[in-house]
Motif scaffolding. Sequence first.
Motif, PDB file in Angstrom:
ATOM      1  N   SER A 177       0.843  -1.199   0.000  1.00  0.00           N
ATOM      2  CA  SER A 177       0.000   0.000   0.000  1.00  0.00           C
ATOM      3  C   SER A 177       0.876   1.246   0.000  1.00  0.00           C
ATOM      4  N   HIS A 178       0.274   2.364  -0.381  1.00  0.00           N
ATOM      5  CA  HIS A 178       0.892   3.669  -0.173  1.00  0.00           C
ATOM      6  C   HIS A 178       0.526   4.132   1.235  1.00  0.00           C
ATOM      7  N   VAL A 179       1.487   4.680   1.946  1.00  0.00           N
ATOM      8  CA  VAL A 179       1.218   5.278   3.251  1.00  0.00           C
ATOM      9  C   VAL A 179       1.120   6.786   3.059  1.00  0.00           C
ATOM     10  N   VAL A 180      -0.005   7.348   3.455  1.00  0.00           N
ATOM     11  CA  VAL A 180      -0.231   8.774   3.256  1.00  0.00           C
ATOM     12  C   VAL A 180      -0.578   9.442   4.571  1.00  0.00           C
ATOM     13  N   LYS A 181      -0.340  10.731   4.596  1.00  0.00           N
ATOM     14  CA  LYS A 181      -0.673  11.556   5.756  1.00  0.00           C
ATOM     15  C   LYS A 181      -2.052  12.158   5.523  1.00  0.00           C
ATOM     16  N   MET A 182      -2.994  11.854   6.420  1.00  0.00           N
ATOM     17  CA  MET A 182      -4.380  12.298   6.260  1.00  0.00           C
ATOM     18  C   MET A 182      -4.729  13.338   7.314  1.00  0.00           C
ATOM     19  N   PRO A 183      -5.413  14.410   6.915  1.00  0.00           N
ATOM     20  CA  PRO A 183      -5.941  15.326   7.923  1.00  0.00           C
ATOM     21  C   PRO A 183      -7.199  14.729   8.555  1.00  0.00           C
ATOM     22  N   THR A 184      -7.270  14.752   9.872  1.00  0.00           N
ATOM     23  CA  THR A 184      -8.467  14.292  10.583  1.00  0.00           C
ATOM     24  C   THR A 184      -8.858  15.349  11.610  1.00  0.00           C
ATOM     25  N   ARG A 185     -10.069  15.199  12.117  1.00  0.00           N
ATOM     26  CA  ARG A 185     -10.637  16.185  13.032  1.00  0.00           C
ATOM     27  C   ARG A 185     -10.911  15.524  14.372  1.00  0.00           C
ATOM     28  N   ASN A 186     -10.381  16.102  15.461  1.00  0.00           N
ATOM     29  CA  ASN A 186     -10.651  15.500  16.764  1.00  0.00           C
ATOM     30  C   ASN A 186     -11.991  15.999  17.312  1.00  0.00           C
ATOM     31  N   GLU A 187     -12.312  15.593  18.534  1.00  0.00           N
ATOM     32  CA  GLU A 187     -13.619  15.919  19.112  1.00  0.00           C
ATOM     33  C   GLU A 187     -13.832  17.411  19.268  1.00  0.00           C
ATOM     34  N   ASN A 188     -12.748  18.167  19.331  1.00  0.00           N
ATOM     35  CA  ASN A 188     -12.843  19.617  19.500  1.00  0.00           C
ATOM     36  C   ASN A 188     -12.725  20.370  18.173  1.00  0.00           C
ATOM     37  N   GLY A 189     -12.710  19.616  17.074  1.00  0.00           N
ATOM     38  CA  GLY A 189     -12.625  20.251  15.773  1.00  0.00           C
ATOM     39  C   GLY A 189     -11.225  20.635  15.348  1.00  0.00           C
ATOM     40  N   LYS A 190     -10.231  20.218  16.109  1.00  0.00           N
ATOM     41  CA  LYS A 190      -8.846  20.581  15.812  1.00  0.00           C
ATOM     42  C   LYS A 190      -8.214  19.590  14.837  1.00  0.00           C
ATOM     43  N   LEU A 191      -7.249  20.079  14.101  1.00  0.00           N
ATOM     44  CA  LEU A 191      -6.550  19.282  13.100  1.00  0.00           C
ATOM     45  C   LEU A 191      -5.573  18.314  13.758  1.00  0.00           C
ATOM     46  N   VAL A 192      -5.714  17.052  13.383  1.00  0.00           N
ATOM     47  CA  VAL A 192      -4.791  16.007  13.819  1.00  0.00           C
ATOM     48  C   VAL A 192      -4.408  15.209  12.576  1.00  0.00           C
ATOM     49  N   PHE A 193      -3.132  15.002  12.368  1.00  0.00           N
ATOM     50  CA  PHE A 193      -2.686  14.217  11.217  1.00  0.00           C
ATOM     51  C   PHE A 193      -2.570  12.746  11.601  1.00  0.00           C
ATOM     52  N   SER A 194      -3.061  11.893  10.705  1.00  0.00           N
ATOM     53  CA  SER A 194      -3.005  10.452  10.922  1.00  0.00           C
ATOM     54  C   SER A 194      -2.463   9.781   9.666  1.00  0.00           C
ATOM     55  N   LEU A 195      -1.873   8.615   9.857  1.00  0.00           N
ATOM     56  CA  LEU A 195      -1.382   7.851   8.723  1.00  0.00           C
ATOM     57  C   LEU A 195      -2.475   6.899   8.242  1.00  0.00           C
ATOM     58  N   ALA A 196      -2.604   6.813   6.936  1.00  0.00           N
ATOM     59  CA  ALA A 196      -3.594   5.922   6.340  1.00  0.00           C
ATOM     60  C   ALA A 196      -2.941   5.152   5.200  1.00  0.00           C
ATOM     61  N   LEU A 197      -3.571   4.062   4.812  1.00  0.00           N
ATOM     62  CA  LEU A 197      -3.075   3.219   3.732  1.00  0.00           C
ATOM     63  C   LEU A 197      -4.001   3.316   2.524  1.00  0.00           C
ATOM     64  N   ILE A 198      -3.399   3.343   1.341  1.00  0.00           N
ATOM     65  CA  ILE A 198      -4.150   3.241   0.090  1.00  0.00           C
ATOM     66  C   ILE A 198      -3.514   2.113  -0.711  1.00  0.00           C
ATOM     67  N   ALA A 199      -4.278   1.046  -0.948  1.00  0.00           N
ATOM     68  CA  ALA A 199      -3.736  -0.130  -1.629  1.00  0.00           C
ATOM     69  C   ALA A 199      -3.130   0.252  -2.976  1.00  0.00           C
ATOM     70  N   LYS A 200      -2.029  -0.398  -3.324  1.00  0.00           N
ATOM     71  CA  LYS A 200      -1.341  -0.061  -4.572  1.00  0.00           C
ATOM     72  C   LYS A 200      -2.108  -0.495  -5.818  1.00  0.00           C
ATOM     73  N   ASN A 201      -3.196  -1.254  -5.625  1.00  0.00           N
ATOM     74  CA  ASN A 201      -4.015  -1.584  -6.795  1.00  0.00           C
ATOM     75  C   ASN A 201      -4.975  -0.449  -7.149  1.00  0.00           C
ATOM     76  N   GLN A 202      -5.032   0.579  -6.303  1.00  0.00           N
ATOM     77  CA  GLN A 202      -5.903   1.714  -6.580  1.00  0.00           C
ATOM     78  C   GLN A 202      -5.224   2.669  -7.565  1.00  0.00           C
ATOM     79  N   ASP A 203      -6.048   3.493  -8.212  1.00  0.00           N
ATOM     80  CA  ASP A 203      -5.570   4.370  -9.289  1.00  0.00           C
ATOM     81  C   ASP A 203      -4.940   5.618  -8.689  1.00  0.00           C
ATOM     82  N   ILE A 204      -3.645   5.494  -8.396  1.00  0.00           N
ATOM     83  CA  ILE A 204      -2.875   6.527  -7.698  1.00  0.00           C
ATOM     84  C   ILE A 204      -1.585   6.772  -8.475  1.00  0.00           C
TER      85      ILE A 204
END
Length: 473
Positions: free
Chosen positions: A284-311
């Motif tokens: 998979s590709h490992v990407v940095k994703m913006p996410t929102r915590n309970e207070n609406g603040k920006l938190v970065f998380s790592l996510a996977l996108i399978a390499k069979n996807q159109d990337i």
Amino acid sequence: MMKLNFSALVFAAFALMTITACSSVKDVNSVNNTHKTLVSDVIGVTQGHLLATFWQKPQVHQTVLMEQQAISQFNQQLFDSNPYVIDPLSMDELLTKQQVVSLINKISTIPTSKRYYADGTLLEKSHFDDYLANVNLQNVQENYATKWGLAVERSALRTFPTYDRVFNSAMDTDLDRFQETGIFPGEAVAIIHESADKQWLLVRSYNYLAWVPKQAIAIGSKEEIASFTQVEDFIVVTGDKVFTNFVPNNNRISQVQLDMGVKLPLINADDLGGELHGQNPFASHVVKMPTRNENGKLVFSLALIAKNQDINIGYLAFNKENIINQAFKFLGERYGWGHDYNARDCTGFIGEIYKTFGILMPRNSTWQGKGQYGVNINFNHDSTLDDKLTALSNLEVGDLIYIPGHVVMFLGYDQGKPYVIHDVKGMAYFDRNNKYYRGTLNGVSVTPLLPLQLSQDTSYIDKIYNIKRIRSH
């Protein structure tokens, strides 16, 4: 239903619109007219026309049209000269009350035409008073410190802070007149104001000002957002839609939809020790994703996108082969006014294609068509039919043809006739018996250009006001 056979005879009724200048242009493919015909009311289209490969000439179409440095300069010129495209991070850090009120009134105004709910109820002043109350003009402060954020999910940008759907007198319920456009994960915004019910934010993205659901935006510092958006190592979504990998018990990064053109920082999987969210990341590709915590603040998380996807890692090479490939990935998608229906409209279709090359566009067709970026051939009331036909005879793949309220992309010629791909609602033409026919397309479609009519008296050709080629001057 008619059985159509694409040949010069199909256009006999359109002698006035025949492009004689195209007769010297080599057809896009050396095809022996063996394409299977479609049993369809879409004039002049065969099964072959619906294949990207039909329009591609690999050895010719792989020439790079602009390198990335030229594209960066192109975007900067757009920021400098076009009022409809901005870097949201460049907005003033302190806005006056007058500035905030002006921005609210720029998007949230009572329309001059009548509006209706789906059940036919006419919107009265009292309805609009409720919407205007929620834009929260009464609580605009004397000085407002601008905030910044990143979109964490695909969401709608709306005229008013409401999900209510309204329509004009035609009552076409596909066209929600409060729907402006869409926003996608990773897009930066300047946050200008909050609705009275605290469920919506007035934001400025790179090409639009409108209300977005608060849950779709994570608030962060300008510095961390700039670092995220300006990263050197990144992936670009090149499919129509792809999804992050499933992650149990973490909806913020699990199966998040990413539409064409979304750009996310790429992380080196070698640093993860062979495991992320219970999965080995090597496939998979490992990407940095913006996410929102309970207070609406920006938190970065790592996510996977399978390499069979159109990337793609980095932007696609800007060439004609890739333009065609990207356009055909949307073929058949239902039309979505203002990015409604989890889809896109004519300018969204164009904008997403060009974003995969790193090229930015204004949002609306008028803003695109009348903007003098790129190389333009403008027409006015004094322009003749011959002027337009001559210009059409010199089209190149990817050229954009603008008529009021619509844009089409040129694909190529077949049998000396120009064909286009576009995201479009209606379809009209004169059939081989010279009888006016109105039908529907309501999606991304390949069509010949010459037969298309806007009404019985007006053709697409009549209303072309600009042909734009996306190049540096």
